[in-house]
Enzyme design. Structure first.
Site, PDB file in Angstrom:
ATOM      1  N   HIS A  11       1.107  -1.297  -0.006  1.00 43.24           N
ATOM      2  CA  HIS A  11       0.111  -0.118   0.024  1.00 43.24           C
ATOM      3  C   HIS A  11       1.102   1.443   0.186  1.00 43.24           C
ATOM      4  CE1 HIS A  11      -2.820   2.874   2.310  1.00 43.24           C
ATOM      5  NE2 HIS A  11      -3.602   2.419   0.959  1.00 43.24           N
ATOM      6  N   GLU A  38       0.393  -0.857  -4.836  1.00 41.90           N
ATOM      7  CA  GLU A  38      -0.300   0.784  -5.251  1.00 41.90           C
ATOM      8  C   GLU A  38      -0.067   1.974  -4.775  1.00 41.90           C
ATOM      9  OE1 GLU A  38      -3.776   3.103  -3.018  1.00 41.90           O
ATOM     10  OE2 GLU A  38      -1.818   2.668  -2.610  1.00 41.90           O
ATOM     11  N   ASP A  40      -1.316   5.680  -5.253  1.00 39.12           N
ATOM     12  CA  ASP A  40      -2.277   7.408  -6.130  1.00 39.12           C
ATOM     13  C   ASP A  40      -1.813   8.439  -7.006  1.00 39.12           C
ATOM     14  OD1 ASP A  40      -4.105   5.915  -3.856  1.00 39.12           O
ATOM     15  OD2 ASP A  40      -2.792   6.779  -2.197  1.00 39.12           O
ATOM     16  N   HIS A  53      -0.772  10.700  -2.013  1.00 38.73           N
ATOM     17  CA  HIS A  53      -2.539  10.545  -2.076  1.00 38.73           C
ATOM     18  C   HIS A  53      -3.163  11.717  -2.275  1.00 38.73           C
ATOM     19  CE1 HIS A  53      -6.027  10.069   0.965  1.00 38.73           C
ATOM     20  NE2 HIS A  53      -5.486   8.373   0.450  1.00 38.73           N
ATOM     21  N   GLU A 121      -4.087   4.195  -8.198  1.00 45.49           N
ATOM     22  CA  GLU A 121      -5.898   5.105  -8.289  1.00 45.49           C
ATOM     23  C   GLU A 121      -5.866   6.265  -8.236  1.00 45.49           C
ATOM     24  OE1 GLU A 121      -8.162   6.159  -4.085  1.00 45.49           O
ATOM     25  OE2 GLU A 121      -6.636   4.736  -3.816  1.00 45.49           O
TER      26      GLU A 121
END
Length: 290
Positions: A11, A38, A40, A53, A121
């Site tokens: 993450h 992962e 963002d 993020h 994301e």
């Protein structure tokens, strides 16, 4: 890796060890054996895709203000790692090298020498709206990615968002099996506290978020997105819905799973992908369970 265990995604990189989204966090995740990572993404003022993020710089850098108001060169002047207080090994780069663009992360993953997943994301609301999706896809296409397999050499790419409009837009361009609808519970009190809002304003914002949650659930109920991306709290709070989605063939990518009890809960359900800040620890627990 065996087919019997879930994939473990790091993450924002191995973000328990190093500052999230930094070069060090992703290199550490690869070193720990994560099956995927992962990230963002946001757009800068000059339309570069950067890994951050928050829409603002305050929490994870020594800068302030909106990411979208800065050029990439301006962001390069900021420190995105020292807030974590972790010493970065020389081989993981200097402080000035910790901010990553999407192409730079792709370079890191391409050099991994093994199969690796990348879950991107798309963060909304964005001042650039769906130009964010278009730019991300253009970056990938320029490197040889094609939608049907959603692969780029050794990198398997998937796309995620909490925003239903973004997901619908992606589904017109990418097969559903590579698209993850993120979903989580909205609690009015949490919204008020997190955003420092009053009773009426907090309630109004929470109602908008609850409508977005219902829209995300509808997309997953009707199998428009192939991957369900609930938070671990949502998984525990909605056992019947989770069971229905699993039995109906939805692939599950659960976040952010750091506690051993939560890992065990995911394993007991047959969740296929676990997203965690602590990939090495989760991989050890998963391996011991299989």
């Amino acid at each position: 890796m065996t087919s019997q265990r879930p994939l473990v995604y790091a993450h924002r990189g191995a973000s328990a060890a190093f500052a999230e989204h930094t070069r060090a966090a992703y290199l550490q995740a690869l070193e720990e054996g994560a099956d995927g990572v992962e990230c963002d993404v946001h757009l800068t003022r000059d339309q570069h895709v950067v890994l951050l993020h928050d829409p603002n710089l305050d929490r994870t850098s020594n800068g302030t203000g909106a990411v979208a108001d800065r050029t990439l060169d301006e962001l390069r002047e900021l420190d995105f790692s020292s807030w974590k207080g972790a010493r970065i090994p020389v081989e993981f780069g200097a402080v000035s090298q910790q901010l990553l663009t999407l192409p730079e992360l792709l370079d890191i993953l391409s050099a991994a020498g093994r199969e690796i997943g990348l879950a991107i994301e798309l963060k909304h609301p964005s001042p650039y709206q769906l130009r964010l999706e278009d730019t991300v896809l253009a970056v990938l296409e320029a490197r040889g990615w094609e939608p049907q397999s959603s692969r780029l050499g050794n990198v398997r790419v998937s796309f995620m968002s909490f925003d239903a409009d973004a997901i619908r837009y992606l589904l017109e361009r990418v097969p559903a099996e590579h698209v993850c609808m993120l979903v989580d519970d909205v609690q009015v009190e949490d919204v008020r506290t997190d955003l420092a809002l009053g009773r009426l304003t907090g309630g109004a914002v929470a109602n908008v978020l609850k409508a977005a949650q219902a829209e995300a659930e509808a997309i997953l109920d009707t199998a428009r997105a192939g991957i369900a991306g609930p938070g671990i709290g949502y998984v525990r709070s909605h056992p019947n819905r989770v069971r229905d989605w699993l039995s109906d063939g939805r692939r599950f990518r659960v976040w952010t799973v750091d506690e051993p009890d939560d890992v065990e809960h995911c394993l007991s359900l047959g969740v296929q992908e676990i997203t965690t800040n602590r990939p090495a620890e989760v991989l050890r627990q998963v391996a011991a369970r299989v």
